[in-house]
Every structure is written in C-alpha cells, then in structure tokens.
Design a protein around this motif. Structure first.
Motif, PDB file in Angstrom:
ATOM      1  N   VAL A   1       0.782  -1.249  -0.235  1.00 45.50           N
ATOM      2  CA  VAL A   1      -0.125   0.134  -0.358  1.00 45.50           C
ATOM      3  C   VAL A   1       1.068   1.035  -0.114  1.00 45.50           C
ATOM      4  O   VAL A   1       2.402   1.473   0.130  1.00 45.50           O
ATOM      5  CB  VAL A   1      -1.058   0.019   1.207  1.00 45.50           C
ATOM      6  CG1 VAL A   1      -1.317  -1.722   0.972  1.00 45.50           C
ATOM      7  CG2 VAL A   1       0.210   0.201   2.527  1.00 45.50           C
ATOM      8  N   ARG A   2       0.236   2.394  -0.082  1.00 46.32           N
ATOM      9  CA  ARG A   2       1.305   3.647  -0.085  1.00 46.32           C
ATOM     10  C   ARG A   2       1.364   4.039   1.774  1.00 46.32           C
ATOM     11  O   ARG A   2       0.707   3.526   1.971  1.00 46.32           O
ATOM     12  CB  ARG A   2       0.209   4.423  -0.061  1.00 46.32           C
ATOM     13  CG  ARG A   2      -0.081   4.830  -2.397  1.00 46.32           C
ATOM     14  CD  ARG A   2      -1.632   5.609  -2.460  1.00 46.32           C
ATOM     15  NE  ARG A   2      -1.163   6.811  -1.780  1.00 46.32           N
ATOM     16  CZ  ARG A   2      -1.449   8.156  -1.822  1.00 46.32           C
ATOM     17  NH1 ARG A   2      -0.890   8.375  -3.246  1.00 46.32           N
ATOM     18  NH2 ARG A   2      -1.032   8.813  -0.687  1.00 46.32           N
ATOM     19  N   THR A   3       2.653   4.210   1.137  1.00 42.50           N
ATOM     20  CA  THR A   3       3.695   4.360   2.478  1.00 42.50           C
ATOM     21  C   THR A   3       2.800   5.147   3.717  1.00 42.50           C
ATOM     22  O   THR A   3       2.719   4.814   4.736  1.00 42.50           O
ATOM     23  CB  THR A   3       5.018   4.599   2.624  1.00 42.50           C
ATOM     24  OG1 THR A   3       5.796   4.632   1.262  1.00 42.50           O
ATOM     25  CG2 THR A   3       6.127   5.289   3.395  1.00 42.50           C
ATOM     26  N   GLU A   4       2.123   6.518   3.337  1.00 42.89           N
ATOM     27  CA  GLU A   4       1.578   7.098   3.737  1.00 42.89           C
ATOM     28  C   GLU A   4      -0.024   7.081   4.543  1.00 42.89           C
ATOM     29  O   GLU A   4      -0.567   7.336   5.649  1.00 42.89           O
ATOM     30  CB  GLU A   4       0.906   8.489   3.627  1.00 42.89           C
ATOM     31  CG  GLU A   4       0.525   8.649   2.096  1.00 42.89           C
ATOM     32  CD  GLU A   4       1.304   8.668   0.890  1.00 42.89           C
ATOM     33  OE1 GLU A   4       2.274   7.573   0.967  1.00 42.89           O
ATOM     34  OE2 GLU A   4       1.037   9.411   0.211  1.00 42.89           O
ATOM     35  N   ASP A   5      -0.473   5.590   3.792  1.00 43.44           N
ATOM     36  CA  ASP A   5      -1.351   5.070   3.778  1.00 43.44           C
ATOM     37  C   ASP A   5      -1.441   3.632   5.299  1.00 43.44           C
ATOM     38  O   ASP A   5      -2.213   3.234   6.028  1.00 43.44           O
ATOM     39  CB  ASP A   5      -2.221   4.164   2.931  1.00 43.44           C
ATOM     40  CG  ASP A   5      -2.822   5.053   2.228  1.00 43.44           C
ATOM     41  OD1 ASP A   5      -3.168   6.329   2.338  1.00 43.44           O
ATOM     42  OD2 ASP A   5      -2.907   4.745   0.989  1.00 43.44           O
ATOM     43  N   VAL A   6      -0.070   3.524   4.661  1.00 43.03           N
ATOM     44  CA  VAL A   6       0.205   1.938   6.531  1.00 43.03           C
ATOM     45  C   VAL A   6      -0.304   3.133   7.894  1.00 43.03           C
ATOM     46  O   VAL A   6      -1.115   1.960   8.645  1.00 43.03           O
ATOM     47  CB  VAL A   6       2.023   1.886   6.964  1.00 43.03           C
ATOM     48  CG1 VAL A   6       1.659   1.054   7.611  1.00 43.03           C
ATOM     49  CG2 VAL A   6       2.545   1.202   5.291  1.00 43.03           C
TER      50      VAL A   6
ATOM     51  N   SER B   1      -4.084   1.318  12.319  1.00 39.77           N
ATOM     52  CA  SER B   1      -4.643   1.350  12.848  1.00 39.77           C
ATOM     53  C   SER B   1      -6.207   0.945  13.109  1.00 39.77           C
ATOM     54  O   SER B   1      -7.035   0.693  14.045  1.00 39.77           O
ATOM     55  CB  SER B   1      -4.852   3.119  12.767  1.00 39.77           C
ATOM     56  OG  SER B   1      -5.856   3.847  14.153  1.00 39.77           O
ATOM     57  N   ASP B   2      -6.723   1.130  11.874  1.00 43.22           N
ATOM     58  CA  ASP B   2      -8.188   0.911  11.745  1.00 43.22           C
ATOM     59  C   ASP B   2      -8.205  -0.655  11.561  1.00 43.22           C
ATOM     60  O   ASP B   2      -8.685  -1.329  11.999  1.00 43.22           O
ATOM     61  CB  ASP B   2      -8.770   1.004  10.001  1.00 43.22           C
ATOM     62  CG  ASP B   2      -8.799   2.358   9.827  1.00 43.22           C
ATOM     63  OD1 ASP B   2      -9.066   2.904  10.715  1.00 43.22           O
ATOM     64  OD2 ASP B   2      -9.126   2.830   8.332  1.00 43.22           O
ATOM     65  N   GLY B   3      -7.207  -1.855  11.900  1.00 39.56           N
ATOM     66  CA  GLY B   3      -6.914  -2.934  12.248  1.00 39.56           C
ATOM     67  C   GLY B   3      -7.137  -4.260  10.562  1.00 39.56           C
ATOM     68  O   GLY B   3      -7.324  -5.459  10.487  1.00 39.56           O
ATOM     69  N   VAL B   4      -7.181  -3.294   9.583  1.00 38.45           N
ATOM     70  CA  VAL B   4      -7.233  -4.107   8.037  1.00 38.45           C
ATOM     71  C   VAL B   4      -6.132  -4.341   8.137  1.00 38.45           C
ATOM     72  O   VAL B   4      -5.817  -5.297   7.257  1.00 38.45           O
ATOM     73  CB  VAL B   4      -7.605  -2.742   7.396  1.00 38.45           C
ATOM     74  CG1 VAL B   4      -6.906  -3.161   6.245  1.00 38.45           C
ATOM     75  CG2 VAL B   4      -8.303  -1.700   6.836  1.00 38.45           C
ATOM     76  N   ALA B   5      -4.606  -4.161   8.835  1.00 40.59           N
ATOM     77  CA  ALA B   5      -3.610  -4.958   9.331  1.00 40.59           C
ATOM     78  C   ALA B   5      -3.160  -4.790  10.257  1.00 40.59           C
ATOM     79  O   ALA B   5      -3.305  -4.126  10.623  1.00 40.59           O
ATOM     80  CB  ALA B   5      -2.078  -4.395   8.387  1.00 40.59           C
ATOM     81  N   ASP B   6      -2.208  -6.071  10.590  1.00 41.59           N
ATOM     82  CA  ASP B   6      -1.995  -6.469  12.092  1.00 41.59           C
ATOM     83  C   ASP B   6      -0.681  -4.734  12.620  1.00 41.59           C
ATOM     84  O   ASP B   6      -0.486  -5.215  13.562  1.00 41.59           O
ATOM     85  CB  ASP B   6      -1.580  -7.896  12.467  1.00 41.59           C
ATOM     86  CG  ASP B   6      -2.634  -8.327  11.792  1.00 41.59           C
ATOM     87  OD1 ASP B   6      -3.610  -8.325  12.684  1.00 41.59           O
ATOM     88  OD2 ASP B   6      -2.616  -9.138  11.301  1.00 41.59           O
TER      89      ASP B   6
END
Ligand code: AMP
Length: 282
Positions: free
Chosen positions: A51-56, A61-66
């Motif tokens: 993903v885009r670095t700024e979206d990480v 935070s949203d829990g889409v990624a751990d």
C-alpha cells in the motif's frame, strides 16, 4: 486454525526496496509483483499488503493490517498511538523548517505571522501551536521546496536527508521539528505471531550493525587480543592442533572494524576474516 498475520508495507517510494530486502533477510520467502496488492508469504502464515507508505498508519490503526512498516514522520502526521516495535535503521531523515537564502528568518521561533508550506500539516501545526507561535500552515501534496519561489509561503517544513535538495532550491535550514526513520508498528492486537515477526526483523537490524570476526594468533597473544575484542560476552578461543596457535572468534560492532584490524594485526593476529552476520538474537 491459525490466523494469517497481515503486514502493510510500502508499494512504492524510497521505503519499498529496503523494506522488501529486510523481510527477505528476516527469512520470509515471497515474490513481489508490480500489480498485486496482497502477496502471500510462502513459508509463514503472513500476507503482505502493498500500500502507499502514508496509508500504513491508517490501515494498521483500523485493523485492516496487524502490523505495518512506515516512517515516523507519517505516523506522527496521522497522529495515532501505534506501538513502535522495531526501529529499522533506514529511511532516516528529519522534518526540517527552511527559508529562502535571502529571508530575514534565522530561527524557528521567528516564524510568528508567517506562512509555511508543507506536506506534513498536522505535525507542523502541532509543533508551532505547542510553542505558542502563530503561523499559517499551507498544506501541499508535493513540490513543497519550490513553494516559496511561487510566493505561496515564506518558509517550508519538509523532509531532508543530506540537505542537497534544499540547497539546489536556494533554501537554508533553520531548525528541526522531528527526526524520522522507518519503523515496524503494531496496532496492539499483539499475539505470538506478531512477536515472532518482530523478533525476526529485530534480529536482522541488530545483525547489520555487527560483524563476525575470526583470526588466528600465537596462544601467548590471546589475552592481548581478547582485550581488544571483548565480543558479545567474551570471545571464543579454540587452541589449534599443536597448541602454539589459537583461533579466536568474536562479534564486533561493524563501525569498529576499521579501527580494530590494525590493532589485531599488531597484537599478533593472522588470517583475519570479517564476515557479515545475517541474523542476531542476543
Ligand atoms: P516516499 O514514498 O519516497 O515519498 O518516502 C516515504 C518516506 O520515506 C517518508 O515519509 C520518510 O519517512 C522517508 N524518507 C527518508 N528520507 C527521505 C527524504 N530525504 N525525503 C523524503 N522522504 C524520506
């Protein structure tokens, strides 16, 4: 059934290549394709989300990624409380304030009443508000370093590493808001798999700062050599056949090797080898 761990990583920009190299060095086997958003790791229960670095920060935070890998500057701009698990030693830069060479400003506290263009508006606003300095922040997505020439702002806040981009654009640095590097962050949904991945990544970062040193020396010189190279705990000393010579192994700081080699040679060291270490768990 174990749950697949999702790690959000940069899909382009300057953190992409060092990040995929780090993950490979940590023992993960995967193939990067230009188009895939999600890549499954072959030898571990992990999916990489490109993903885009700024979206990480948002995705973790949203829990889409751990977990995620991004820059401290972007975490700070997003403003979350994500936990930094490992500082990764690459992507080092600073978020700095700069003004045109001809400007009357020479310090950050002189910015009151001025306009500052930046792609980091939240960090910049917080920084000046925290010092009671009233500035107008002009948010820009790019071309921050040319904004003063366009008359958009009196100064800028931008990422700087060597400072050469600022110089080329006729700007001079007047202060630092934040030091940044790439980091592994977690959203706090910690479990064993998160810790295992953090340990593997930490072991690579630690190993890159070290070298494995091997040498032979007359057995009578071992004490003098051991004093030069204390090693992680103490150097390993093994007598060679015949007993007159010994082999010495140790782990030393990578940036000390330059100074160590002549001292080891002088102390009787021969057949000196300096090897990289792939992973190190102290
Ligand atoms: P990029 O995707 O190439 O725009 O860069 C993303 C991240 O790389 C930034 O948010 C920083 O964390 C990091 N970075 C490291 N050095 C620099 C630099 N000199 N300029 C911009 N970004 C940098």
């Amino acid at each position: 059934m174990t749950e697949t761990l999702r790690l959000a990583v940069p899909n382009k920009g300057r953190l992409k290549t060092p990040t995929t190299e780090l993950l490979s060095a940590a023992g993960l086997s995967f193939e990067v394709t230009e188009r895939a958003l999600s890549v499954t790791v072959d030898n571990a229960d992990i999916d990489l989300l490109f993903v885009r670095t700024e979206d990480v920060p948002e995705l973790v935070s949203d829990g889409v990624a751990d977990l995620g890998i991004t820059g401290i500057d972007l975490l700070s701009e997003y403003g979350t409380d994500l936990e930094i698990l490992v500082e990764l030693d690459y992507g080092r830069c600073r978020l700095a304030a700069a003004v045109p060479n001809a400007s009357d400003l020479s310090k950050i506290d002189e910015f009151a009443g001025r306009r500052i263009a930046t792609a980091h508006p939240a960090v910049t606003s917080r920084f000046f508000a925290g010092r009671d300095i009233d500035v107008t922040v002009v948010p820009l997505r790019g071309s921050v370093e040319v904004s003063t020439k366009l008359g958009v702002a009196d100064g800028i806040v931008d990422l700087v590493s060597s400072g050469s981009t600022l110089r080329v654009n006729g700007l001079r640095e007047v202060g630092t808001l934040l030091e940044s590097e790439a980091v592994l962050v977690s959203g706090g949904r910690g479990n064993g798999a998160v810790q295992r991945l953090a340990t593997a990544i930490r072991s690579v970062v630690a190993a890159r700062r070290k070298r494995y040193l091997l040498l032979n020396a007359p057995s009578g010189a071992v004490d003098a050599i051991a004093a030069v190279i204390p090693g992680l705990s103490a150097p390993t000393v093994m007598p060679l056949a015949g007993g007159e010579m010994s082999a010495i192994h140790s782990v030393v700081d990578a940036d000390e090797v330059w100074h160590l080699l002549p001292r080891l040679e002088e102390a009787g060291g021969r057949g000196i080898l300096v090897l990289p270490i792939e992973q190190l768990i102290p």
